[in-house]
Design an enzyme around this catalytic site. Structure first.
Site, mmCIF file in Angstrom:
data_model
loop_
_atom_site.group_PDB
_atom_site.id
_atom_site.type_symbol
_atom_site.label_atom_id
_atom_site.label_comp_id
_atom_site.label_asym_id
_atom_site.label_seq_id
_atom_site.Cartn_x
_atom_site.Cartn_y
_atom_site.Cartn_z
ATOM 1 N N ARG A 41 0.429 -1.608 -0.222
ATOM 2 C CA ARG A 41 0.002 -0.056 0.315
ATOM 3 C C ARG A 41 1.056 1.350 -0.099
ATOM 4 O O ARG A 41 0.271 2.471 -0.606
ATOM 5 C CB ARG A 41 -0.831 0.031 0.582
ATOM 6 C CG ARG A 41 -1.503 0.917 1.270
ATOM 7 C CD ARG A 41 -3.020 1.336 1.947
ATOM 8 N NE ARG A 41 -2.515 0.236 3.343
ATOM 9 C CZ ARG A 41 -2.684 0.634 4.545
ATOM 10 N NH1 ARG A 41 -2.567 2.191 4.991
ATOM 11 N NH2 ARG A 41 -2.597 -0.007 5.181
ATOM 12 N N TYR A 90 -18.714 13.157 -16.794
ATOM 13 C CA TYR A 90 -19.290 11.356 -16.374
ATOM 14 C C TYR A 90 -20.329 11.064 -15.369
ATOM 15 O O TYR A 90 -20.058 12.153 -14.042
ATOM 16 C CB TYR A 90 -17.602 10.767 -16.448
ATOM 17 C CG TYR A 90 -18.166 9.423 -15.800
ATOM 18 C CD1 TYR A 90 -19.043 8.382 -16.691
ATOM 19 C CD2 TYR A 90 -17.360 8.776 -14.863
ATOM 20 C CE1 TYR A 90 -18.802 7.093 -16.256
ATOM 21 C CE2 TYR A 90 -17.921 7.329 -14.197
ATOM 22 C CZ TYR A 90 -18.008 6.695 -14.950
ATOM 23 O OH TYR A 90 -18.520 5.402 -14.845
ATOM 24 N N ASP A 152 -10.436 16.274 -16.432
ATOM 25 C CA ASP A 152 -10.200 14.846 -17.079
ATOM 26 C C ASP A 152 -10.437 14.513 -18.288
ATOM 27 O O ASP A 152 -11.392 14.569 -19.444
ATOM 28 C CB ASP A 152 -11.964 13.975 -16.292
ATOM 29 C CG ASP A 152 -12.473 12.534 -16.979
ATOM 30 O OD1 ASP A 152 -11.327 11.954 -17.368
ATOM 31 O OD2 ASP A 152 -13.513 11.806 -15.843
ATOM 32 N N LYS A 177 -9.769 2.255 -19.155
ATOM 33 C CA LYS A 177 -10.432 3.007 -20.846
ATOM 34 C C LYS A 177 -8.577 2.539 -21.734
ATOM 35 O O LYS A 177 -8.596 1.686 -21.481
ATOM 36 C CB LYS A 177 -10.993 4.317 -20.667
ATOM 37 C CG LYS A 177 -11.947 4.615 -19.907
ATOM 38 C CD LYS A 177 -12.707 3.320 -19.461
ATOM 39 C CE LYS A 177 -13.541 3.910 -18.599
ATOM 40 N NZ LYS A 177 -14.877 3.185 -18.118
HETATM 41 N N1 PLP Z 1 -14.151 9.074 -16.283
HETATM 42 C C1 PLP Z 1 -14.318 9.292 -17.379
HETATM 43 C C2 PLP Z 1 -14.694 10.334 -18.234
HETATM 44 C C3 PLP Z 1 -15.163 8.065 -17.765
HETATM 45 O O1 PLP Z 1 -16.060 7.254 -18.859
HETATM 46 C C4 PLP Z 1 -15.195 6.639 -16.883
HETATM 47 C C5 PLP Z 1 -15.924 5.477 -16.809
HETATM 48 O O2 PLP Z 1 -16.928 5.207 -17.032
HETATM 49 C C6 PLP Z 1 -14.953 7.459 -15.491
HETATM 50 C C7 PLP Z 1 -14.413 8.908 -15.008
HETATM 51 C C8 PLP Z 1 -14.700 6.579 -14.195
HETATM 52 O O3 PLP Z 1 -13.318 5.580 -14.616
HETATM 53 P P1 PLP Z 1 -12.938 3.773 -13.789
HETATM 54 O O4 PLP Z 1 -14.882 3.168 -14.359
HETATM 55 O O5 PLP Z 1 -11.618 3.632 -13.702
HETATM 56 O O6 PLP Z 1 -13.632 3.946 -12.178
#
Ligand code: PLP
Length: 350
Positions: A41, A90, A152, A177
Protein backbone atom coordinates in the site's frame (compact mmCIF):
# COMPACT_ATOMS: atom_id res chain seq x y z
CA UNK A 1 12.72 14.36 -26.14
CA UNK A 2 11.88 10.82 -27.28
CA UNK A 3 8.59 10.34 -29.15
CA UNK A 4 5.40 9.17 -27.48
CA UNK A 5 5.68 5.50 -28.44
CA UNK A 6 9.30 5.37 -27.25
CA UNK A 7 8.22 7.08 -24.02
CA UNK A 8 5.37 4.60 -23.52
CA UNK A 9 7.74 1.69 -23.91
CA UNK A 10 10.85 2.93 -22.09
CA UNK A 11 10.11 5.77 -19.64
CA UNK A 12 10.06 3.34 -16.67
CA UNK A 13 13.21 1.42 -17.62
CA UNK A 14 15.38 2.86 -14.84
CA UNK A 15 12.83 1.67 -12.25
CA UNK A 16 13.13 -2.02 -13.17
CA UNK A 17 14.20 -4.01 -10.12
CA UNK A 18 15.03 -7.22 -12.00
CA UNK A 19 16.77 -8.05 -15.29
CA UNK A 20 13.49 -9.09 -16.94
CA UNK A 21 12.81 -7.34 -20.24
CA UNK A 22 9.05 -7.56 -19.61
CA UNK A 23 7.98 -6.20 -16.20
CA UNK A 24 7.21 -8.99 -13.73
CA UNK A 25 3.86 -9.25 -11.93
CA UNK A 26 4.59 -8.48 -8.26
CA UNK A 27 1.70 -9.69 -6.07
CA UNK A 28 3.51 -9.69 -2.73
CA UNK A 29 1.93 -7.35 -0.20
CA UNK A 30 4.95 -7.27 2.08
CA UNK A 31 8.70 -7.10 1.49
CA UNK A 32 11.73 -8.27 3.43
CA UNK A 33 13.17 -5.70 5.82
CA UNK A 34 15.97 -3.44 4.56
CA UNK A 35 15.29 -4.02 0.85
CA UNK A 36 13.92 -0.55 0.18
CA UNK A 37 10.31 -1.77 0.11
CA UNK A 38 8.06 -2.46 3.06
CA UNK A 39 4.34 -2.84 2.29
CA UNK A 40 2.47 -2.71 -1.02
CA UNK A 41 0.00 0.00 0.00
CA UNK A 42 2.98 2.32 0.58
CA UNK A 43 5.11 1.54 -2.44
CA UNK A 44 5.12 -0.90 -5.32
CA UNK A 45 7.36 -1.35 -8.33
CA UNK A 46 4.67 -1.87 -10.99
CA UNK A 47 2.62 1.11 -9.78
CA UNK A 48 5.70 3.34 -9.83
CA UNK A 49 6.58 2.17 -13.33
CA UNK A 50 3.07 2.95 -14.56
CA UNK A 51 3.29 6.39 -12.93
CA UNK A 52 6.66 7.04 -14.59
CA UNK A 53 5.25 6.34 -18.05
CA UNK A 54 2.08 8.41 -17.60
CA UNK A 55 4.03 11.26 -15.98
CA UNK A 56 6.43 11.31 -18.94
CA UNK A 57 3.59 11.27 -21.48
CA UNK A 58 1.70 14.06 -19.69
CA UNK A 59 4.70 16.22 -18.82
CA UNK A 60 4.06 15.98 -15.07
CA UNK A 61 4.09 13.64 -12.05
CA UNK A 62 1.50 10.86 -12.02
CA UNK A 63 -0.15 9.04 -9.10
CA UNK A 64 -2.03 5.79 -9.77
CA UNK A 65 -5.30 4.70 -8.09
CA UNK A 66 -7.55 1.69 -7.96
CA UNK A 67 -10.02 3.21 -10.49
CA UNK A 68 -10.89 6.44 -12.26
CA UNK A 69 -13.49 7.12 -9.56
CA UNK A 70 -10.87 6.58 -6.84
CA UNK A 71 -8.74 9.19 -8.66
CA UNK A 72 -11.68 11.63 -8.77
CA UNK A 73 -12.37 11.02 -5.06
CA UNK A 74 -8.69 11.59 -4.25
CA UNK A 75 -8.88 14.99 -5.99
CA UNK A 76 -11.94 16.05 -3.98
CA UNK A 77 -10.35 14.85 -0.78
CA UNK A 78 -7.02 16.57 -1.43
CA UNK A 79 -8.27 19.97 -2.61
CA UNK A 80 -11.52 20.13 -0.58
CA UNK A 81 -13.14 22.89 -2.62
CA UNK A 82 -16.13 24.81 -1.22
CA UNK A 83 -17.53 25.24 -4.71
CA UNK A 84 -17.18 23.43 -8.02
CA UNK A 85 -18.13 24.18 -11.62
CA UNK A 86 -19.39 20.97 -13.20
CA UNK A 87 -20.37 21.02 -16.90
CA UNK A 88 -21.20 17.82 -18.84
CA UNK A 89 -19.16 15.15 -17.06
CA UNK A 90 -19.16 11.40 -16.60
CA UNK A 91 -22.25 10.48 -14.55
CA UNK A 92 -20.15 8.79 -11.85
CA UNK A 93 -18.23 12.03 -11.26
CA UNK A 94 -21.53 13.92 -11.17
CA UNK A 95 -22.87 11.43 -8.59
CA UNK A 96 -19.75 11.88 -6.47
CA UNK A 97 -20.16 15.67 -6.47
CA UNK A 98 -23.91 15.42 -5.80
CA UNK A 99 -23.19 13.27 -2.76
CA UNK A 100 -20.66 15.83 -1.51
CA UNK A 101 -23.26 18.52 -2.06
CA UNK A 102 -25.95 16.48 -0.28
CA UNK A 103 -23.65 16.11 2.72
CA UNK A 104 -23.20 19.90 2.83
CA UNK A 105 -19.53 19.74 1.86
CA UNK A 106 -19.74 21.25 -1.63
CA UNK A 107 -21.72 23.77 -3.64
CA UNK A 108 -22.15 23.27 -7.39
CA UNK A 109 -21.95 26.68 -9.03
CA UNK A 110 -21.46 28.50 -12.32
CA UNK A 111 -18.12 30.15 -13.13
CA UNK A 112 -19.18 33.49 -11.62
CA UNK A 113 -19.51 31.81 -8.19
CA UNK A 114 -15.93 30.47 -8.08
CA UNK A 115 -13.40 31.78 -5.57
CA UNK A 116 -10.07 30.98 -3.93
CA UNK A 117 -9.38 27.24 -3.61
CA UNK A 118 -12.44 26.18 -5.64
CA UNK A 119 -12.41 23.76 -8.60
CA UNK A 120 -13.46 24.28 -12.20
CA UNK A 121 -13.92 20.68 -13.34
CA UNK A 122 -13.58 20.12 -17.07
CA UNK A 123 -14.06 16.95 -19.07
CA UNK A 124 -12.86 17.46 -22.61
CA UNK A 125 -13.97 15.76 -24.78
CA UNK A 126 -16.94 15.15 -22.49
CA UNK A 127 -18.98 12.04 -21.90
CA UNK A 128 -21.14 11.29 -23.86
CA UNK A 129 -21.50 14.09 -26.44
CA UNK A 130 -17.79 14.97 -26.86
CA UNK A 131 -18.21 18.65 -25.96
CA UNK A 132 -14.88 20.48 -26.19
CA UNK A 133 -13.72 22.99 -23.60
CA UNK A 134 -11.03 25.56 -24.32
CA UNK A 135 -8.58 24.77 -21.52
CA UNK A 136 -6.52 27.95 -21.86
CA UNK A 137 -9.63 30.06 -21.60
CA UNK A 138 -10.95 28.18 -18.56
CA UNK A 139 -7.55 28.26 -16.86
CA UNK A 140 -7.25 32.04 -17.32
CA UNK A 141 -10.70 32.60 -15.78
CA UNK A 142 -10.25 30.11 -12.94
CA UNK A 143 -6.77 31.31 -12.02
CA UNK A 144 -7.92 34.93 -11.99
CA UNK A 145 -10.06 34.14 -8.92
CA UNK A 146 -7.63 31.65 -7.32
CA UNK A 147 -9.50 28.50 -8.40
CA UNK A 148 -7.84 25.45 -9.92
CA UNK A 149 -8.71 23.56 -13.10
CA UNK A 150 -9.13 19.81 -13.00
CA UNK A 151 -9.31 18.13 -16.40
CA UNK A 152 -10.71 14.62 -16.81
CA UNK A 153 -8.89 13.71 -20.02
CA UNK A 154 -10.01 10.08 -20.19
CA UNK A 155 -11.53 10.46 -23.69
CA UNK A 156 -8.46 12.25 -25.05
CA UNK A 157 -5.86 9.93 -23.44
CA UNK A 158 -2.29 11.04 -22.57
CA UNK A 159 -1.32 10.23 -26.17
CA UNK A 160 -3.91 12.61 -27.63
CA UNK A 161 -3.82 15.66 -25.35
CA UNK A 162 -1.71 17.08 -22.51
CA UNK A 163 -3.90 19.43 -20.44
CA UNK A 164 -1.08 20.65 -18.16
CA UNK A 165 0.45 22.37 -21.21
CA UNK A 166 -2.81 24.30 -21.66
CA UNK A 167 -3.02 25.55 -18.08
CA UNK A 168 -4.86 22.74 -16.25
CA UNK A 169 -3.58 22.22 -12.70
CA UNK A 170 -4.67 18.61 -12.25
CA UNK A 171 -5.31 15.94 -14.89
CA UNK A 172 -7.21 12.74 -14.25
CA UNK A 173 -7.72 9.59 -16.26
CA UNK A 174 -9.73 6.46 -15.94
CA UNK A 175 -6.87 4.14 -16.91
CA UNK A 176 -9.53 1.44 -17.16
CA UNK A 177 -10.18 2.84 -20.64
CA UNK A 178 -7.61 3.54 -23.37
CA UNK A 179 -4.51 3.48 -21.15
CA UNK A 180 -4.98 -0.17 -20.15
CA UNK A 181 -6.79 -0.56 -23.45
CA UNK A 182 -8.04 -4.16 -23.33
CA UNK A 183 -11.14 -3.95 -21.11
CA UNK A 184 -9.48 -6.08 -18.45
CA UNK A 185 -8.04 -3.74 -15.81
CA UNK A 186 -9.48 -1.13 -13.44
CA UNK A 187 -7.22 1.80 -12.55
CA UNK A 188 -7.09 5.59 -12.39
CA UNK A 189 -4.44 8.30 -12.55
CA UNK A 190 -3.98 11.84 -11.32
CA UNK A 191 -1.23 13.99 -12.84
CA UNK A 192 0.13 17.28 -11.50
CA UNK A 193 3.10 19.45 -12.53
CA UNK A 194 4.81 19.53 -9.18
CA UNK A 195 6.60 16.44 -7.82
CA UNK A 196 6.03 17.54 -4.20
CA UNK A 197 2.32 17.85 -4.86
CA UNK A 198 2.38 14.32 -6.31
CA UNK A 199 4.10 13.13 -3.10
CA UNK A 200 1.29 14.74 -1.09
CA UNK A 201 -1.28 12.85 -3.15
CA UNK A 202 0.70 9.62 -2.60
CA UNK A 203 0.79 10.17 1.17
CA UNK A 204 -2.99 10.54 1.19
CA UNK A 205 -3.35 7.47 -1.01
CA UNK A 206 -1.50 5.41 1.61
CA UNK A 207 -4.07 6.47 4.20
CA UNK A 208 -7.08 5.98 1.93
CA UNK A 209 -5.76 2.66 0.65
CA UNK A 210 -6.86 3.44 -2.91
CA UNK A 211 -3.84 1.86 -4.63
CA UNK A 212 -4.25 -0.22 -7.79
CA UNK A 213 -4.08 -3.99 -7.44
CA UNK A 214 -0.83 -5.55 -8.63
CA UNK A 215 -2.40 -7.27 -11.63
CA UNK A 216 -4.38 -4.17 -12.63
CA UNK A 217 -1.24 -2.01 -12.43
CA UNK A 218 0.63 -4.58 -14.50
CA UNK A 219 -2.13 -4.76 -17.13
CA UNK A 220 -2.24 -0.96 -17.32
CA UNK A 221 1.54 -0.84 -17.75
CA UNK A 222 1.37 -3.56 -20.37
CA UNK A 223 -1.47 -1.70 -22.11
CA UNK A 224 0.14 1.73 -22.15
CA UNK A 225 3.06 0.39 -24.21
CA UNK A 226 0.79 0.42 -27.26
CA UNK A 227 -1.40 3.40 -26.34
CA UNK A 228 -0.06 5.82 -29.00
CA UNK A 229 -0.24 3.10 -31.67
CA UNK A 230 -3.77 2.03 -30.73
CA UNK A 231 -4.97 5.61 -30.46
CA UNK A 232 -3.65 6.52 -33.87
CA UNK A 233 -5.44 3.59 -35.47
CA UNK A 234 -8.69 4.00 -33.51
CA UNK A 235 -8.85 7.75 -34.13
CA UNK A 236 -8.26 7.30 -37.87
CA UNK A 237 -11.11 4.77 -37.98
CA UNK A 238 -13.33 7.01 -35.82
CA UNK A 239 -12.83 9.90 -38.25
CA UNK A 240 -13.96 7.73 -41.19
CA UNK A 241 -16.89 6.29 -39.26
CA UNK A 242 -18.08 9.68 -38.00
CA UNK A 243 -18.07 11.02 -41.58
CA UNK A 244 -19.92 7.91 -42.79
CA UNK A 245 -22.70 8.23 -40.18
CA UNK A 246 -22.90 12.03 -40.53
CA UNK A 247 -23.41 11.70 -44.29
CA UNK A 248 -26.58 9.71 -43.60
CA UNK A 249 -28.06 12.78 -41.91
CA UNK A 250 -27.75 11.18 -38.48
CA UNK A 251 -26.74 13.64 -35.78
CA UNK A 252 -23.15 12.74 -34.89
CA UNK A 253 -20.98 14.18 -32.17
CA UNK A 254 -17.30 13.69 -32.96
CA UNK A 255 -14.74 16.50 -32.49
CA UNK A 256 -12.94 15.56 -35.70
CA UNK A 257 -15.96 16.60 -37.80
CA UNK A 258 -15.70 20.19 -39.07
CA UNK A 259 -19.39 20.59 -38.16
CA UNK A 260 -18.69 19.88 -34.46
CA UNK A 261 -18.94 23.15 -32.49
CA UNK A 262 -15.65 22.44 -30.69
CA UNK A 263 -13.70 21.40 -33.80
CA UNK A 264 -11.38 24.43 -33.96
CA UNK A 265 -10.52 24.34 -30.26
CA UNK A 266 -10.03 20.58 -30.49
CA UNK A 267 -7.59 21.03 -33.37
CA UNK A 268 -5.61 23.47 -31.24
CA UNK A 269 -5.39 21.47 -28.03
CA UNK A 270 -5.68 17.84 -29.14
CA UNK A 271 -3.13 15.88 -31.09
CA UNK A 272 -5.69 13.24 -31.96
CA UNK A 273 -9.49 13.55 -32.00
CA UNK A 274 -9.91 10.30 -30.13
CA UNK A 275 -12.01 7.19 -30.63
CA UNK A 276 -15.31 8.17 -29.00
CA UNK A 277 -18.45 9.44 -30.64
CA UNK A 278 -22.17 9.58 -30.04
CA UNK A 279 -24.99 9.39 -32.55
CA UNK A 280 -28.65 10.24 -32.09
CA UNK A 281 -31.06 7.75 -33.63
CA UNK A 282 -34.09 9.73 -32.51
CA UNK A 283 -35.85 7.36 -30.13
CA UNK A 284 -35.19 4.43 -27.82
CA UNK A 285 -36.76 1.76 -30.07
CA UNK A 286 -34.61 2.72 -33.06
CA UNK A 287 -31.50 2.81 -30.85
CA UNK A 288 -32.33 -0.64 -29.45
CA UNK A 289 -33.02 -2.07 -32.94
CA UNK A 290 -29.72 -0.71 -34.22
CA UNK A 291 -27.79 -2.20 -31.30
CA UNK A 292 -29.49 -5.58 -31.71
CA UNK A 293 -28.51 -5.66 -35.40
CA UNK A 294 -24.81 -4.99 -34.77
CA UNK A 295 -22.49 -7.95 -35.29
CA UNK A 296 -18.87 -6.74 -35.11
CA UNK A 297 -19.48 -4.06 -32.49
CA UNK A 298 -20.07 -5.46 -29.02
CA UNK A 299 -23.01 -3.96 -27.15
CA UNK A 300 -21.53 -2.97 -23.82
CA UNK A 301 -20.65 0.07 -21.77
CA UNK A 302 -17.09 1.41 -21.26
CA UNK A 303 -14.63 2.60 -23.87
CA UNK A 304 -11.03 2.75 -25.06
CA UNK A 305 -10.49 -0.99 -25.56
CA UNK A 306 -9.19 -2.80 -28.64
CA UNK A 307 -12.74 -3.91 -29.45
CA UNK A 308 -15.41 -1.53 -30.74
CA UNK A 309 -18.30 -1.03 -28.33
CA UNK A 310 -21.71 0.54 -28.75
CA UNK A 311 -24.05 1.40 -25.94
CA UNK A 312 -27.59 2.72 -25.49
CA UNK A 313 -26.32 5.44 -23.20
CA UNK A 314 -29.57 6.07 -21.34
CA UNK A 315 -29.11 2.68 -19.65
CA UNK A 316 -25.95 3.96 -17.93
CA UNK A 317 -26.91 7.61 -17.62
CA UNK A 318 -30.64 8.33 -17.34
CA UNK A 319 -30.07 12.00 -18.16
CA UNK A 320 -29.08 11.37 -21.79
CA UNK A 321 -31.47 11.53 -24.77
CA UNK A 322 -33.31 8.22 -25.35
CA UNK A 323 -32.01 7.83 -28.92
CA UNK A 324 -28.36 8.40 -28.06
CA UNK A 325 -25.89 5.64 -28.86
CA UNK A 326 -22.30 6.06 -27.71
CA UNK A 327 -19.64 4.26 -29.70
CA UNK A 328 -16.05 3.51 -28.76
CA UNK A 329 -14.08 2.68 -31.88
CA UNK A 330 -11.53 -0.10 -31.51
CA UNK A 331 -8.71 -1.30 -33.72
CA UNK A 332 -10.53 -3.82 -35.91
CA UNK A 333 -10.31 -3.35 -39.70
CA UNK A 334 -12.29 -0.21 -40.40
CA UNK A 335 -13.99 -1.74 -43.47
CA UNK A 336 -15.59 -4.35 -41.20
CA UNK A 337 -16.76 -1.69 -38.77
CA UNK A 338 -18.27 0.44 -41.52
CA UNK A 339 -20.00 -2.60 -43.07
CA UNK A 340 -21.42 -3.55 -39.67
CA UNK A 341 -22.75 -0.04 -39.06
CA UNK A 342 -24.15 0.12 -42.57
CA UNK A 343 -26.21 -3.06 -42.20
CA UNK A 344 -27.38 -2.15 -38.67
CA UNK A 345 -28.50 1.33 -39.79
CA UNK A 346 -30.33 -0.20 -42.77
CA UNK A 347 -32.02 -2.63 -40.40
CA UNK A 348 -33.68 0.34 -38.65
CA UNK A 349 -34.38 2.22 -41.88
CA UNK A 350 -31.59 4.81 -41.60
N1 PLP B 1 -14.13 9.60 -16.19
C1 PLP B 1 -14.65 9.25 -17.37
C2 PLP B 1 -14.67 10.25 -18.48
C3 PLP B 1 -15.16 7.96 -17.57
O1 PLP B 1 -15.68 7.62 -18.76
C4 PLP B 1 -15.13 7.04 -16.49
C5 PLP B 1 -15.69 5.67 -16.63
O2 PLP B 1 -16.42 5.39 -17.57
C6 PLP B 1 -14.58 7.45 -15.26
C7 PLP B 1 -14.08 8.73 -15.15
C8 PLP B 1 -14.54 6.52 -14.09
O3 PLP B 1 -13.54 5.56 -14.27
P1 PLP B 1 -13.53 4.09 -13.58
O4 PLP B 1 -14.65 3.34 -14.16
O5 PLP B 1 -12.17 3.58 -13.91
O6 PLP B 1 -13.71 4.32 -12.10
Amino acid sequence: MPGRSTTSIHADRSLAESPDVAPPIRPSTTFQEDTGRRYRRSSHETTERLEAVIGALEGGSAVAYSSGMAAASAIVSRYRPDRIVLPEVYHGVRDLMERERGAGRLEITDPSGLGEGDIWWVETPSNPTCQITDLEDVAANAHAVGAIVVCDATFATPAGMNPLAFGADVVMHSATKAIAGHSDALAGLVVVSDTEEAEGLRDERVVHGSVPGSLDAWLALRGVRTLPLRQERAAASAQLIAAFVDERAIRTWYPGLASHPGHDVAKRQMRSMGSLMSIDLGDADTADGFLTALGVFTVATSLGGVESLAEHRVRSDPETDPGLVRMSIGIEDVEDLVADLDQALRAVGR
